[in-house]
Write a protein that holds these residues in place. Structure first.
Motif, PDB file in Angstrom:
ATOM      1  N   ASP A 213      17.951  55.435  74.475  1.00 29.45           N
ATOM      2  CA  ASP A 213      16.996  55.399  73.364  1.00 29.45           C
ATOM      3  C   ASP A 213      15.936  54.338  73.669  1.00 29.45           C
ATOM      4  N   TYR A 214      14.995  54.707  74.532  1.00 28.04           N
ATOM      5  CA  TYR A 214      14.048  53.725  75.060  1.00 28.04           C
ATOM      6  C   TYR A 214      13.046  53.240  74.014  1.00 28.04           C
ATOM      7  N   ASN A 215      12.692  54.111  73.076  1.00 27.12           N
ATOM      8  CA  ASN A 215      11.773  53.674  72.016  1.00 27.12           C
ATOM      9  C   ASN A 215      12.398  52.581  71.163  1.00 27.12           C
ATOM     10  N   GLU A 216      13.658  52.785  70.753  1.00 24.51           N
ATOM     11  CA  GLU A 216      14.341  51.771  69.946  1.00 24.51           C
ATOM     12  C   GLU A 216      14.614  50.519  70.760  1.00 24.51           C
TER      13      GLU A 216
ATOM     14  N   ALA B  82      11.499  48.561  70.867  1.00 24.13           N
ATOM     15  CA  ALA B  82      11.245  47.926  69.570  1.00 24.13           C
ATOM     16  C   ALA B  82      12.095  46.667  69.407  1.00 24.13           C
TER      17      ALA B  82
ATOM     18  N   GLU C 182       9.597  50.183  78.128  1.00 23.84           N
ATOM     19  CA  GLU C 182       8.303  50.872  77.979  1.00 23.84           C
ATOM     20  C   GLU C 182       8.019  51.764  79.180  1.00 23.84           C
TER      21      GLU C 182
ATOM     22  N   ILE D 299       9.656  55.173  78.633  1.00 23.95           N
ATOM     23  CA  ILE D 299       9.220  56.034  77.529  1.00 23.95           C
ATOM     24  C   ILE D 299       8.365  57.153  78.096  1.00 23.95           C
TER      25      ILE D 299
ATOM     26  N   ASP E 292       5.366  60.873  74.652  1.00 27.29           N
ATOM     27  CA  ASP E 292       5.583  60.068  73.466  1.00 27.29           C
ATOM     28  C   ASP E 292       4.380  59.177  73.193  1.00 27.29           C
ATOM     29  N   ASP E 293       3.856  58.561  74.263  1.00 29.77           N
ATOM     30  CA  ASP E 293       2.687  57.704  74.100  1.00 29.77           C
ATOM     31  C   ASP E 293       1.497  58.496  73.594  1.00 29.77           C
TER      32      ASP E 293
ATOM     33  N   SER F 278       1.882  59.484  69.999  1.00 24.64           N
ATOM     34  CA  SER F 278       1.633  58.348  69.120  1.00 24.64           C
ATOM     35  C   SER F 278       0.146  58.099  68.951  1.00 24.64           C
TER      36      SER F 278
END
Length: 335
Positions: free
Chosen positions: A186-189, A192, A215, A218, A222-223, A226
């Motif tokens: 879970d690279y986004n979490e 964060a 980062e 990710i 996804d980037d 966003s």
């Protein structure tokens, strides 16, 4: 079992009576009869068996009578009064000085087990420390490290989150959390968590390294997603245009390869949800018509039809219309 069977027989009698006296609508009777049969079979109760009925029946009382008595009794004693209300659970007592001292000894024991790579024993020691002093974030954080060492990253995530709940300024817990979530993919979490830690301790090299690694993992989509979902004022300046060109070029390279500045693979582009979203936006606001009426693009397409080869990315971006599209996509605005 006999008391339960008495209750089941009373329920069956109540349901049959509801069918007979018309309480249940005609359309629902068949379904209820099936339910009665299933209930009887599940508890081995046969209401047609006179010997069993004689043994289990509560007559002359009925289920409705018993229920009415319970309600009347409840009203008499005052349902909902303070006396009948469930007691409020007492707040956990704060750990004593002795508890804290013993918890520290257990933490030291857990640390020694970690050094010896005896992770299960370390977890046990930290758990005992937490039982004595649940207000210390270090114990949860250390147990998270032990769980991660056993590749039990879901448990490590829970402990790291608990450590942060106990002490939101405990920086090491953010590293534990980011590491566990990174290992879970879970690279986004993970990013964060590392980012929150860096905000608390900007000089922490481990947190900054973890953030960089997360980062980097990710997905580019996804980037891009966003950036498209966060509206920004384009302003039409050179910086925004540069960002747009670079963003669109990177996106096309990611979608289709397009090595050496050439065009990406068309099949890959059309199968990509983000490109389909862009195409729908262009069709909705007339952007596609403007592109198709562009003389420069028409010349490029004529050249392709005559065997001249696909235009390069640099050639496309040299056209003002394409530059404008790129600027809008890169700046996060709809084309």
């Amino acid at each position: 079992m006999s008391n339960k069977q008495r209750l089941v027989l009373s329920i069956i009698d109540f349901l049959n009576q509801s069918i007979e006296d018309g309480t249940v609508k005609q359309d629902d009777q068949e379904s209820l009869e099936v339910a009665i049969q299933c209930i009887g079979e599940a508890f081995a109760v046969d209401p047609s068996d006179s010997a069993q009925r004689e043994k289990l029946s509560i007559q002359p009382a009925t289920l409705q009578n018993v229920f009415d008595v319970v309600l009347k009794t409840r009203e008499k004693v005052g349902a909902g009064s303070a006396a009948a209300a469930p007691p409020t659970p007492a707040a956990p007592a704060a750990p004593t000085a002795e508890d804290k001292a013993n918890a520290e000894k257990l933490k030291a024991e857990g640390n020694a087990k970690m050094s010896a790579k005896q992770y299960s024993e370390a977890i046990d020691a930290y758990t005992k420390a937490i039982a004595l002093d649940p207000t210390n974030a270090v114990y949860y954080s250390n147990r998270a490290a032990a769980y991660s060492s056993k590749e039990q990253h879901s448990e490590a995530t829970l402990d790291a989150q608990k450590a942060i709940e106990v002490d939101p300024n405990f920086v090491k817990a953010y590293h534990r959390l980011g590491h566990a979530q990174y290992c879970l993919g879970d690279y986004n979490e993970a990013a964060a968590a590392f980012r929150r830690g860096v905000e608390l301790d900007p000089s922490n090299a481990s947190l900054k390294s973890g953030l960089k690694n997360a980062e980097a993992r990710i997905a580019p989509e996804d980037d891009l997603s966003s950036s498209l979902s966060e509206p920004e004022a384009s302003g039409g300046n050179a910086d925004a245009a540069g960002a747009g060109l670079g963003g669109m070029a990177d996106m096309l390279r990611n979608l289709g390869g397009g090595g050496g500045g050439g065009m990406p693979d068309l099949a890959n582009l059309m199968n990509n949800p983000m490109m389909m979203q862009m195409a729908q936006q262009m069709m909705g606001n007339g952007g596609l018509d403007r592109v198709m009426q562009n003389p420069a693009l028409a010349n490029m397409m004529n050249r392709v039809q005559q065997g001249g080869g696909m235009p390069s990315m640099a050639e496309l971006m040299a056209d003002p219309t394409m530059r404008d599209m790129a600027q809008q996509f890169g700046a996060g605005g709809a084309p």
